[in-house]
Design a protein around this motif. Structure first.
Motif, PDB file in Angstrom:
ATOM      1  N   TYR A 166       0.835  -1.196   0.000  1.00 37.88           N
ATOM      2  CA  TYR A 166       0.000   0.000   0.000  1.00 37.88           C
ATOM      3  C   TYR A 166       0.869   1.245   0.000  1.00 37.88           C
ATOM      4  O   TYR A 166       0.616   2.197  -0.737  1.00 37.88           O
ATOM      5  CB  TYR A 166      -0.929  -0.014   1.210  1.00 37.88           C
ATOM      6  CG  TYR A 166      -1.494   1.343   1.536  1.00 37.88           C
ATOM      7  CD1 TYR A 166      -0.972   2.113   2.584  1.00 37.88           C
ATOM      8  CD2 TYR A 166      -2.525   1.882   0.777  1.00 37.88           C
ATOM      9  CE1 TYR A 166      -1.477   3.350   2.866  1.00 37.88           C
ATOM     10  CE2 TYR A 166      -3.035   3.125   1.056  1.00 37.88           C
ATOM     11  CZ  TYR A 166      -2.510   3.858   2.099  1.00 37.88           C
ATOM     12  OH  TYR A 166      -3.002   5.109   2.378  1.00 37.88           O
ATOM     13  N   ALA A 167       1.923   1.229   0.857  1.00 32.90           N
ATOM     14  CA  ALA A 167       2.787   2.407   0.958  1.00 32.90           C
ATOM     15  C   ALA A 167       3.413   2.736  -0.393  1.00 32.90           C
ATOM     16  O   ALA A 167       3.467   3.904  -0.803  1.00 32.90           O
ATOM     17  CB  ALA A 167       3.871   2.168   2.001  1.00 32.90           C
ATOM     18  N   THR A 168       3.890   1.713  -1.122  1.00 33.87           N
ATOM     19  CA  THR A 168       4.496   2.003  -2.420  1.00 33.87           C
ATOM     20  C   THR A 168       3.455   2.418  -3.438  1.00 33.87           C
ATOM     21  O   THR A 168       3.672   3.317  -4.248  1.00 33.87           O
ATOM     22  CB  THR A 168       5.224   0.770  -3.007  1.00 33.87           C
ATOM     23  OG1 THR A 168       5.058  -0.330  -2.132  1.00 33.87           O
ATOM     24  CG2 THR A 168       6.673   1.059  -3.246  1.00 33.87           C
ATOM     25  N   LEU A 169       2.308   1.754  -3.430  1.00 31.91           N
ATOM     26  CA  LEU A 169       1.275   2.071  -4.406  1.00 31.91           C
ATOM     27  C   LEU A 169       0.773   3.490  -4.245  1.00 31.91           C
ATOM     28  O   LEU A 169       0.441   4.180  -5.206  1.00 31.91           O
ATOM     29  CB  LEU A 169       0.104   1.090  -4.282  1.00 31.91           C
ATOM     30  CG  LEU A 169       0.333  -0.272  -4.936  1.00 31.91           C
ATOM     31  CD1 LEU A 169      -0.762  -1.236  -4.531  1.00 31.91           C
ATOM     32  CD2 LEU A 169       0.373  -0.113  -6.439  1.00 31.91           C
ATOM     33  N   ASP A 173       3.555   7.249  -9.056  1.00 34.94           N
ATOM     34  CA  ASP A 173       3.256   8.402  -9.896  1.00 34.94           C
ATOM     35  C   ASP A 173       2.213   7.970 -10.925  1.00 34.94           C
ATOM     36  O   ASP A 173       2.517   7.236 -11.865  1.00 34.94           O
ATOM     37  CB  ASP A 173       4.545   8.863 -10.579  1.00 34.94           C
ATOM     38  CG  ASP A 173       4.376  10.192 -11.264  1.00 34.94           C
ATOM     39  OD1 ASP A 173       5.376  10.772 -11.688  1.00 34.94           O
ATOM     40  OD2 ASP A 173       3.213  10.646 -11.391  1.00 34.94           O
ATOM     41  N   LYS A 174       0.962   8.476 -10.764  1.00 32.73           N
ATOM     42  CA  LYS A 174      -0.121   8.056 -11.656  1.00 32.73           C
ATOM     43  C   LYS A 174       0.155   8.397 -13.106  1.00 32.73           C
ATOM     44  O   LYS A 174      -0.305   7.716 -14.023  1.00 32.73           O
ATOM     45  CB  LYS A 174      -1.454   8.706 -11.252  1.00 32.73           C
ATOM     46  CG  LYS A 174      -1.920   8.447  -9.853  1.00 32.73           C
ATOM     47  CD  LYS A 174      -2.520   7.052  -9.726  1.00 32.73           C
ATOM     48  CE  LYS A 174      -3.210   6.835  -8.389  1.00 32.73           C
ATOM     49  NZ  LYS A 174      -2.402   7.221  -7.235  1.00 32.73           N
ATOM     50  N   SER A 175       0.928   9.469 -13.295  1.00 30.24           N
ATOM     51  CA  SER A 175       1.146   9.915 -14.666  1.00 30.24           C
ATOM     52  C   SER A 175       1.879   8.851 -15.481  1.00 30.24           C
ATOM     53  O   SER A 175       1.700   8.746 -16.691  1.00 30.24           O
ATOM     54  CB  SER A 175       1.926  11.230 -14.674  1.00 30.24           C
ATOM     55  OG  SER A 175       3.149  11.060 -13.992  1.00 30.24           O
ATOM     56  N   LEU A 176       2.690   8.040 -14.786  1.00 28.29           N
ATOM     57  CA  LEU A 176       3.387   6.992 -15.515  1.00 28.29           C
ATOM     58  C   LEU A 176       2.391   5.979 -16.077  1.00 28.29           C
ATOM     59  O   LEU A 176       2.525   5.497 -17.200  1.00 28.29           O
ATOM     60  CB  LEU A 176       4.386   6.293 -14.593  1.00 28.29           C
ATOM     61  CG  LEU A 176       5.613   7.121 -14.200  1.00 28.29           C
ATOM     62  CD1 LEU A 176       6.372   6.447 -13.088  1.00 28.29           C
ATOM     63  CD2 LEU A 176       6.501   7.345 -15.393  1.00 28.29           C
ATOM     64  N   PHE A 192       1.699  -5.579 -15.472  1.00 21.49           N
ATOM     65  CA  PHE A 192       2.900  -6.387 -15.316  1.00 21.49           C
ATOM     66  C   PHE A 192       4.175  -5.670 -15.726  1.00 21.49           C
ATOM     67  O   PHE A 192       5.223  -5.902 -15.162  1.00 21.49           O
ATOM     68  CB  PHE A 192       2.769  -7.685 -16.125  1.00 21.49           C
ATOM     69  CG  PHE A 192       1.891  -8.687 -15.462  1.00 21.49           C
ATOM     70  CD1 PHE A 192       0.613  -8.936 -15.934  1.00 21.49           C
ATOM     71  CD2 PHE A 192       2.323  -9.365 -14.326  1.00 21.49           C
ATOM     72  CE1 PHE A 192      -0.209  -9.843 -15.289  1.00 21.49           C
ATOM     73  CE2 PHE A 192       1.503 -10.277 -13.694  1.00 21.49           C
ATOM     74  CZ  PHE A 192       0.236 -10.517 -14.181  1.00 21.49           C
ATOM     75  N   ARG A 193       4.089  -4.819 -16.729  1.00 17.41           N
ATOM     76  CA  ARG A 193       5.325  -4.218 -17.203  1.00 17.41           C
ATOM     77  C   ARG A 193       5.639  -2.874 -16.579  1.00 17.41           C
ATOM     78  O   ARG A 193       6.764  -2.432 -16.631  1.00 17.41           O
ATOM     79  CB  ARG A 193       5.261  -4.038 -18.733  1.00 17.41           C
ATOM     80  CG  ARG A 193       4.863  -5.283 -19.497  1.00 17.41           C
ATOM     81  CD  ARG A 193       6.037  -6.221 -19.798  1.00 17.41           C
ATOM     82  NE  ARG A 193       7.108  -5.564 -20.489  1.00 17.41           N
ATOM     83  CZ  ARG A 193       7.262  -5.552 -21.814  1.00 17.41           C
ATOM     84  NH1 ARG A 193       6.365  -6.135 -22.596  1.00 17.41           N
ATOM     85  NH2 ARG A 193       8.281  -4.947 -22.370  1.00 17.41           N
ATOM     86  N   VAL A 194       4.630  -2.201 -16.024  1.00 18.19           N
ATOM     87  CA  VAL A 194       4.884  -0.873 -15.462  1.00 18.19           C
ATOM     88  C   VAL A 194       4.669  -0.853 -13.951  1.00 18.19           C
ATOM     89  O   VAL A 194       5.563  -0.506 -13.179  1.00 18.19           O
ATOM     90  CB  VAL A 194       3.981   0.191 -16.123  1.00 18.19           C
ATOM     91  CG1 VAL A 194       4.294   1.561 -15.569  1.00 18.19           C
ATOM     92  CG2 VAL A 194       4.149   0.162 -17.626  1.00 18.19           C
ATOM     93  N   LEU A 198       7.500  -0.927 -10.661  1.00 16.85           N
ATOM     94  CA  LEU A 198       7.595   0.268  -9.832  1.00 16.85           C
ATOM     95  C   LEU A 198       7.348  -0.048  -8.367  1.00 16.85           C
ATOM     96  O   LEU A 198       7.769   0.676  -7.472  1.00 16.85           O
ATOM     97  CB  LEU A 198       6.568   1.319 -10.300  1.00 16.85           C
ATOM     98  CG  LEU A 198       6.959   2.070 -11.572  1.00 16.85           C
ATOM     99  CD1 LEU A 198       5.789   2.922 -12.048  1.00 16.85           C
ATOM    100  CD2 LEU A 198       8.165   2.947 -11.320  1.00 16.85           C
ATOM    101  N   CYS A 199       6.635  -1.141  -8.126  1.00 14.72           N
ATOM    102  CA  CYS A 199       6.338  -1.502  -6.737  1.00 14.72           C
ATOM    103  C   CYS A 199       7.418  -2.363  -6.114  1.00 14.72           C
ATOM    104  O   CYS A 199       7.265  -2.830  -4.985  1.00 14.72           O
ATOM    105  CB  CYS A 199       5.029  -2.288  -6.670  1.00 14.72           C
ATOM    106  SG  CYS A 199       3.625  -1.274  -6.983  1.00 14.72           S
ATOM    107  N   ALA A 200       8.480  -2.582  -6.855  1.00 11.92           N
ATOM    108  CA  ALA A 200       9.507  -3.511  -6.372  1.00 11.92           C
ATOM    109  C   ALA A 200       9.942  -3.297  -4.927  1.00 11.92           C
ATOM    110  O   ALA A 200      10.047  -4.258  -4.175  1.00 11.92           O
ATOM    111  CB  ALA A 200      10.712  -3.472  -7.306  1.00 11.92           C
TER     112      ALA A 200
END
Lengths: 275, 252, 340
Positions: A166-169, A173-176, A192-194, A198-200
């Motif tokens: 949750y913290a990462t989500l 950045d929504k724009s991505l 899966f690809r974006v 980003l949540c890694a």
């Protein structure tokens, strides 16, 4: 002034020395000693205990513990991600939904494990309900197997993945995501690809927070596993109590810790702070 | 997609909460088995009448309060010290205590205590349990307080120092009030961790320091028992109240 | 020791030391009646802290350090000599145990402690098979616990000597065998059984038997008797044809205890026929107390599960202490069984 700052650190430092450093040192020493006739430790010094750990029997125990911890962790991540996504997108009700996840977690782990004992028994609620509905005729053996242990672990540690995810989500950045959509990426592809890459950091944090405790689990396999399997946690506990083989138990504990440390080191990334 | 997510979330919340609700519901069942036979408070009365059970609950409370106070004080001071000065090895050992599996912490403390007892005429008891609980709670306190410290502007403290305050006064009057919610949250965290701990406590407890989780485990091992449902429900309600209260404090 | 003098000294000690004297008793679960402990507390004006355990290794783990705080413990017969050799138990003063004569003749000079210098027999029993009467055919031997038809409804005791013992008996060997070949074969049997096994359970199998979850269980006679009493005719107990284990739990005082005299009084209290009889009636155990046995109502006194006739008991074998090498091998085999 410098002295005051050191003074602030002093109690914590003293505590760490007394309760972490010295005990671990003692365990290190014990792991190199021999078991006394009826328990306890005595000379001679030996590396026999570590050699014993290479025996396939104990290797099998480690592997089995790994396997169960890995499955539980994977399930926690897979099940926790959509929930974390839901909470991150829920706008004003975020805190409420977060509290609802945290609430069961704060009630006793032991009690939550017992709750599943209560539900999964042959004459427990699930079986009675299914039989009453005519779906089955004889009770399903849901308790006292690896599946029950994994269920208990997932139930206990799910919040540990939901919170970091949750913290990462939330900070994503929504724009991505919009950019990906604009470029014609279908939703699953974006996921899966974006999104996931980003949540890694959140995934890594969640995985570690679940895997390490699961690896050393003791209560869950004892109560839900019917005492039929030995995991590392049971092995260590057994050596320090019933089997009275402290040196071997010490060696097993240190190996467990070394494995946990190695994992943590492997997933560490530059720039991430320790605490 | 939004609908699907909401449905999924509901399912997960049901999965998380329903087992506990069922546990609570059946604590009022007038039968030992999973067949509903009528409402009763018998199991609660039986639990309250069980002297050893009540004594272990009292012990748990004493241990939790004692270790919470110590852990919060030591942890808050430690976090502040780390923030201002930093200390790699202290941060490292705190991290170590966080990631060490419980069973390892427990056996190492047991070995340590038994070794010390060769020189001092002591035995396992309330004091060893409290010390053990402080040991594993402190790291959590440091993490929570640190997180809050990172949102604190050091310039505020500098300003206080420039105006002639001593370090200690600056800490007390400027930093600490800012930290207060985090300290309170950390204290709640330490309290719930202490109340719930089984593995470490069972290894270092003495004859007179049986705690509630130990009593619960002893009952759970003997199989399903509605009295255990009753005890569980009481614990769930009590801890739930503390958590909700703590959430209120945090958002205040 | 004159009771009045004792009470006065206790009162005096309480007055100086502050607080009521305590006695810490560590026993198996479900081994006293609800009024046993309060009765002792009331009569001697002390507080008893009563803890329970589910297995001897569990008790030994706590007690072995020599400073556990417990005063009275209840070791099984085969642990009396090892505990004595570890220096854990204190010699008993028979002049403080006037009720010793209440013991059944068979237990006045037991093989593990002929002069009763270290222990006093408390309860005895056998290990057999508890099962649902509805099973057809009904179990008669250990080999019946390897029956495919009972898959998932069999339990064994979570106790290495008992499990290995049953396997050894099934193969026709002695319960206390130290022979590595025999023990390894016993291990194979246990591993072969695991895929049919529901769980390893001690006294907790009782509730599952009563609930019907378990079809056949390796169980102590005490557990079986309690389950049979609770299940109204649905359960039965049998002593296997290949042979079975006999056990006896004894009372002992730990050497570390600083309340030796009070501990003796507690043991003597439990030896009183009327107290022992009440315990049996509440817990369905088999007492070693002959005088108490006479006080029991016929349905308990002649209960074949708890008090089998001597010709049946002859098929049983007492557990004996193991040599260090044999114990090590058994420990290792148990780990292998559990991780298979």
């Amino acid at each position: 002034m410098k002295p005051l700052r050191s003074l602030f650190l002093a109690p914590a430092a003293a505590l760490m020395i007394v309760t972490i450093a010295v005990p671990l040192a003692i365990i290190c020493f014990y792991s190199l000693l021999t078991r006394g006739a009826y328990g306890g430790v005595e000379r001679p010094w030996t590396t026999e205990n570590y050699r014993l750990l290479f025996d396939p029997l104990y290797g099998a125990i480690f592997l089995r513990s790994f396997w169960i911890a890995a499955v539980a962790t994977a399930l926690c991540l897979v099940l926790g991600f959509p929930l974390a996504l839901f909470i991150a997108r829920s706008g004003s009700r975020k805190n409420l939904y977060l509290s609802l996840v945290i609430l069961p977690f704060w009630t006793s782990f032991l009690i939550r494990t017992y709750a599943w004992m209560f539900l999964l028994r042959d004459t427990g609620l699930i079986n009675t309900g299914l039989q009453a509905a005519g779906l089955i005729h004889t009770p399903l053996p849901m308790l006292y197997n690896d599946g029950a242990v994994i269920l208990g672990l997932v139930y206990g540690y799910l919040p540990f993945t939901v919170l970091p995810l949750y913290a990462t989500l939330e900070r994503l950045d929504k724009s991505l995501l919009e950019a990906a959509a604009d470029l014609g990426s279908p939703p699953w592809n974006t996921l899966f690809r974006v999104m996931l890459p980003l949540c890694a950091p959140g995934i890594r944090a969640g995985a570690i927070l679940v895997f390490v405790p699961c690896l050393g689990t003791y209560l869950t396999s004892d109560l839900l596993g019917g005492s039929k399997t030995i995991l590392i946690g049971n092995l260590v506990q057994n050596q320090f109590t019933a089997a009275r083989d402290w040196p071997f138990g010490a060696a097993a504990s240190l190996t467990l810790m070394a494995v946990a440390m190695a994992l943590l080191f492997a997933v560490r990334r530059q720039g991430e702070e320790l605490l | 997609m939004k609908r699907g997510l909401a449905l999924y979330a509901t399912a997960v919340y049901v999965f998380l909460h329903v087992p506990l609700l069922i546990l609570a519901v059946f604590s009022f069942n007038a039968s030992r088995f999973t067949v509903w036979r009528g409402f009763t408070l018998y199991w609660y009365q039986a639990a309250a009448a069980d002297r050893e059970l009540v004594e272990s609950a009292m012990n748990s409370l004493i241990i939790a309060v004692g270790s919470t106070v110590l852990a919060t004080v030591i942890g808050t001071l430690g976090a502040y010290g780390l923030w201002k000065r930093g200390s790699n090895w202290l941060a490292g050992s705190l991290y170590l205590s966080l990631v060490t599996p419980e069973i390892v912490t427990g056996v190492s403390l047991l070995a340590f205590f038994q070794w010390v007892f060769r020189f001092l005429d002591l035995r396992l008891g309330m004091h060893t349990v409290i010390l053990a609980h402080v040991a594993f709670s402190v790291a959590y306190v440091v993490v929570v307080v640190m997180a809050r410290l990172r949102t604190f502007d050091p310039a505020l403290e500098e300003a206080a120092l420039d105006l002639g305050a001593t370090e200690w006064v600056a800490f007390r009057k400027v930093t600490l009030p800012h930290l207060a919610p985090a300290v309170a949250a950390a204290a709640m965290l330490a309290f719930t961790i202490s109340i719930d701990d089984y593995v470490i406590t069972s290894l270092v407890a003495g004859v007179d320091s049986q705690t509630l989780p130990m009593a619960i485990y002893a009952l759970a091992r003997r199989g399903v028992n509605p009295m255990l449902n009753a005890v569980s429900t009481v614990v769930i309600v009590a801890l739930g109240a503390i958590v909700l209260f703590s959430e209120r404090l945090r958002s205040a | 020791m004159n009771r009045r003098v004792f009470l006065m000294s206790v009162a005096g000690a309480a007055g100086c030391g502050g607080g009521v004297p305590r006695l810490n008793v560590y026993n198996w679960s479900d081994y006293v009646a609800p009024d046993t402990i309060p009765g002792f507390e009331g009569e001697f004006r002390v507080r008893v802290h009563y803890g329970t355990y589910e297995s001897i290794p569990e008790m030994l783990a706590k007690v072995m350090s020599g400073n556990s705080g417990w005063d009275v413990v209840f070791p099984s017969a085969e642990y009396v000599r090892p505990m004595r050799e570890m220096g854990l138990v204190a010699p008993l003063r028979h002049d403080w145990l006037p009720n010793l004569q209440a013991l059944d003749a068979a237990f006045q000079h037991p093989s593990w402690d002929p002069d009763l210098r270290w222990s006093v027999p408390y309860m005895h029993g056998t290990t057999g098979i508890a099962y649902q009467r509805s099973l057809a055919p009904q179990p008669r031997a250990w080999s019946d616990l390897w029956d495919e038809r009972l898959r998932g409804r069999i339990t064994m005791l979570d106790d290495p000597p008992e499990v290995l013992g049953a396997c050894l008996k099934k193969l026709g060997y002695s319960l206390n065998s130290g022979d590595p070949n025999e023990l390894r074969r016993a291990k194979q049997e246990a591993i072969a059984q695991k895929r049919l096994l529901r769980a390893y359970l001690n006294a907790e199998v009782r509730d599952q038997l009563v609930a019907g979850d378990v079809g056949a269980a390796q169980a102590w006679a005490v557990t079986a008797a309690q389950a049979i009493a609770a299940a109204r005719g649905e359960l039965a107990f049998v002593l296997p044809a290949e042979g079975f284990a006999r056990f006896a739990d004894n009372m002992a005082i730990l050497r570390e205890s600083r309340r030796s005299e009070l501990a003796h009084h507690f043991i003597d209290y439990l030896l009183r026929p009327e107290v022992a009889a009440k315990i049996v009636q509440a817990t369905r155990t088999a007492t070693a107390n002959g005088a108490a046995h006479k006080l029991l109502p016929p349905e308990i006194r002649e209960n074949p599960v708890l008090y089998p006739p001597p010709e049946v008991l002859a098929g049983g074998e007492w557990f004996a202490p193991q040599s260090a090498a044999s114990q090590s091998l058994r420990d290792r085999l148990w780990t292998e069984i559990k991780s298979a």
